[in-house]
Design an enzyme around this catalytic site. Structure first.
Site, PDB file in Angstrom:
ATOM      1  N   LYS A  79       0.840  -1.203   0.000  1.00  0.00           N
ATOM      2  CA  LYS A  79       0.000   0.000   0.000  1.00  0.00           C
ATOM      3  C   LYS A  79       0.874   1.253   0.000  1.00  0.00           C
ATOM      4  CE  LYS A  79      -3.775   2.075   2.717  1.00  0.00           C
ATOM      5  NZ  LYS A  79      -4.575   1.957   3.962  1.00  0.00           N
ATOM      6  N   SER A 148      -9.450   1.996   2.681  1.00  0.00           N
ATOM      7  CA  SER A 148      -8.496   2.747   1.894  1.00  0.00           C
ATOM      8  C   SER A 148      -7.479   1.896   1.154  1.00  0.00           C
ATOM      9  CB  SER A 148      -7.742   3.713   2.808  1.00  0.00           C
ATOM     10  OG  SER A 148      -6.946   2.987   3.734  1.00  0.00           O
ATOM     11  N   SER A 172     -10.175  -0.070   6.620  1.00  0.00           N
ATOM     12  CA  SER A 172      -9.391   0.020   5.391  1.00  0.00           C
ATOM     13  C   SER A 172      -8.840  -1.277   4.855  1.00  0.00           C
ATOM     14  CB  SER A 172      -8.233   1.004   5.596  1.00  0.00           C
ATOM     15  OG  SER A 172      -8.719   2.324   5.628  1.00  0.00           O
TER      16      SER A 172
END
Lengths: 435, 435
Positions: A79, A148, A172
């Site tokens: 990420k 996210s 997330s």
């Protein structure tokens, strides 16, 4: 030998197949790149990535090391809120275009030391909050992948890489795993090194992984915790059947869709047929109050963590500016009261239910909503994240439209290993919950 | 108007003097640089610093902003484990020579936004553990300044800057403050943003400050928490007299020197003369056990946080290699048992003593030991840091040789504001505890 396409193998399946000589790391790497070439124009999971040639060059330059390593030179997505020394880390914000960290995050270094190769950085929402990136849900391109950790979830769910790193402050990891139909896990608060992971809210942040099986999660935990003796022998030992699973219907937290409620009811019946006790949580609003407590803590801490960024309001999204305003106007008294209520509710929960193996709850209100303008609602994760508990999304179910429905199993703080044992049993014995 | 030399003013005194027109920021800045020019060759507090000309240029380039700011352009030192975008951050390790972070840590950004100027980076022990840097104790150059925030403590104690940032995982603020004879404060675990502060052990790390008065600590807290409404009106309101202070003699934790024991006994008598109850903690070894629990948690987490560095054993000190080995050999079961015992002891402590305003304990076993080869023993801080409590070192006392003796006041988690109120009262009413 498995008949799956090579890029669809789970991480542990791929490692086993390489060790048995059934395939090679290069063949799997090439299969992943074939998938990326075909699908990335539609899915947009990657913020930055190595080309196939760069990847193969890196692999071949240390081929002996990779062949003898645990992760065999297989690709991992990271990420883009997690620092990498050899790639930019932009946090989904134009404020940080081309930002180049000095060091690898510890989690990245540990993956690399175990023979994983970072194929690229995956799309994140702006600062891991709500403003979406470009990623689409690989199961239905007109639907959100959730956020996210949007790109990390989509890349694994779409078979571009076998595993990826994400992080969760609200929902997330758990929610995008549910929406994309893959396994997602967040560790207990404090479980992993946070070094080099850009913090959003220190009381809530935790590292997570996406993969295709619970065994893969166990393997990645063992890589990150760096002590092989602590790894559960995932591929050798039979998981122990849980004796008691606490059901937390969506109504304890907030609104859920009818298809999610039906899925939860079906899972309860199945667990009961296996002789597992399934008491139902009656939380008298104590759990749903944590949704608001979580919002309060998050806003207060984000405002202080993003001290640099808040000076550039014109380069932040409207939703992020709203969060900063909320954080600025949150009083310290409200913040401390929220922390205190979270601590008291955590004690209440385990005092009332000391002997449950896990809590079963919806991982999201339902399937991924249509449209890429929002990542969906995070409330189903907020209470557990507020309490700092380890959580795993189990995929496999779907709604009438064929979109994935995910449920989550929640464990006690720092009982991550025990939670994964329960998850392994449920994942392999309950119909519909296969990956 | 004060008659102190300008570089000896506390931060709040300096701000008040500037606002009253009694002096100017430039005059104070120059007095600080005069002191640095005279003393830095002996004390070695700075790893990297702006020249006087660079500092004055930075000040003059934004003079209007600084004049209207809270911190008036006054200098602050920053421990070299805290990232700065305009200066290297080397963590006291040759492995990171010239390492340049991409961003300012949030705490640095907040200081700068409030009109503080980072004069430089202060010497830290290697990765904020035990291997000393070059810094000497400004009160006696042949004695250790303590560590790991050695330079931050020495720079404030030697009147080079009015305030500095440090961090503590074991005893890294409280002990050097005691040894150098200045006020040192560490916040509750989770109190401040950790963004950009290089982590050592996530369950134990906390940010701290060095300054010359409790009012300065209150001011810096207000700057970092970013909500003026939460600041105590330090310069206007009288602090409230505490009603009960729990005495924790050194014997509850480990060995202490006779002069420290005598100082503690004298403080107890003084508090009693003021009508303050001073029950004594009888911890039946529960507190001293936390020393070992703290060591276990620290070793386990450091080993995983320093995943990059541990690959370069030949460029690490012997003591740091020893810590890594300890962390590698610590089992997860021992780590979890230590965390669990810490949590249980914390509950026991406040259950037994719910209504104390603070705990009073030695901040170190005694005065700074001779020699620069060790930073002294950290055990007096380990129990409180394990419990994540806010702590403040109060200076002013000294031993027969004239070396500073520091005591610490310890508060409940997140009751940092209340602790500082108690500290203000004690600091201003108890003989010997003036700065």
């Amino acid at each position: 030998m498995t008949t799956k396409p090579l890029n669809q193998l789970s991480l542990t399946e791929a490692i086993n197949a390489i060790e048995l000589g059934d395939t090679s790391a290069e063949a799997i790497i090439n299969a992943c790149y074939d998938q990326i070439d075909a699908r990335e124009p539609l899915v947009s999971a990657w913020q930055y990535s190595l080309t196939r040639e760069q990847y193969l060059q890196a692999y071949r330059a240390n081929e002996e090391f990779y062949k003898n390593s645990r992760l065999k030179g297989l690709p991992v997505g990271v990420k883009d809120t997690i620092d990498t020394a050899s790639m930019p880390t932009e946090m989904g914000s134009r404020l940080h275009a081309n930002r180049q960290p000095a060091d690898d995050a510890s989690c990245v270094a540990l993956i690399q030391q175990a023979g994983g190769i970072v194929l690229g950085k995956t799309v994140t929402t702006e600062f891991a909050y709500f403003q979406p990136g470009r990623t689409a849900n690989p199961k239905h391109l007109q639907h959100t992948p959730g956020g996210s950790s949007s790109g990390s979830a989509a890349a694994v769910a779409d078979y571009m890489v076998p595993a990826s790193l994400g992080s969760q402050t609200a929902a997330s990891v758990i929610r995008p795993a549910a929406y994309c139909g893959t396994v997602g896990y967040v560790g207990s608060c404090g479980e992993f090194s946070s070094r080099g992971i850009q913090p959003l809210a220190q009381s809530l942040d935790s590292l997570g992984f996406f993969a295709r099986s619970v065994d893969d999660i166990v393997l990645l935990r063992s890589v990150l915790l760096g002590n092989p003796a602590t790894a559960i022998g995932a591929d050798t030992e039979e998981p122990v059947k849980p004796t008691k699973v606490l059901l937390c219907p969506g109504s304890n937290v907030g609104d859920t869709d009818a298809d999610m409620n039906a899925a939860m009811a079906d899972l309860a019946v199945q667990l009961q047929h296996h002789g597992i006790e399934t008491p139902e949580l009656d939380s008298c609003d104590l759990i749903s109050r944590l949704v608001g407590n979580h919002e309060t803590v998050m806003a207060y801490e984000v405002y202080r963590n993003l001290a640099v960024e808040r000076q550039y309001a014109d380069r932040l999204s409207e939703s992020f500016r709203g969060l900063l305003q909320e954080g600025e106007s949150t009083s310290r008294a409200d913040y401390l009261a929220a922390l205190s209520n979270i601590a008291i509710t955590t004690r209440w929960l385990w005092h009332l239910h000391p002997d449950v193996d896990a809590i079963l709850a919806p991982a999201a209100p339902g399937a991924a909503p249509q449209g890429l303008g929002s990542t969906g609602k995070p409330h189903m994760s907020r209470p557990w994240q507020a309490m700092g508990l380890p959580v795993i999304t189990l995929p496999g179910l779907s709604n009438a439209a064929g979109l994935p429905l995910g449920v989550q199993l929640i464990g006690k703080s720092r009982d991550d290993d025990e939670l994964l044992q329960t998850a392994r049993w449920i994942h392999s014995h309950i119909e519909g919950l296969s990956c």
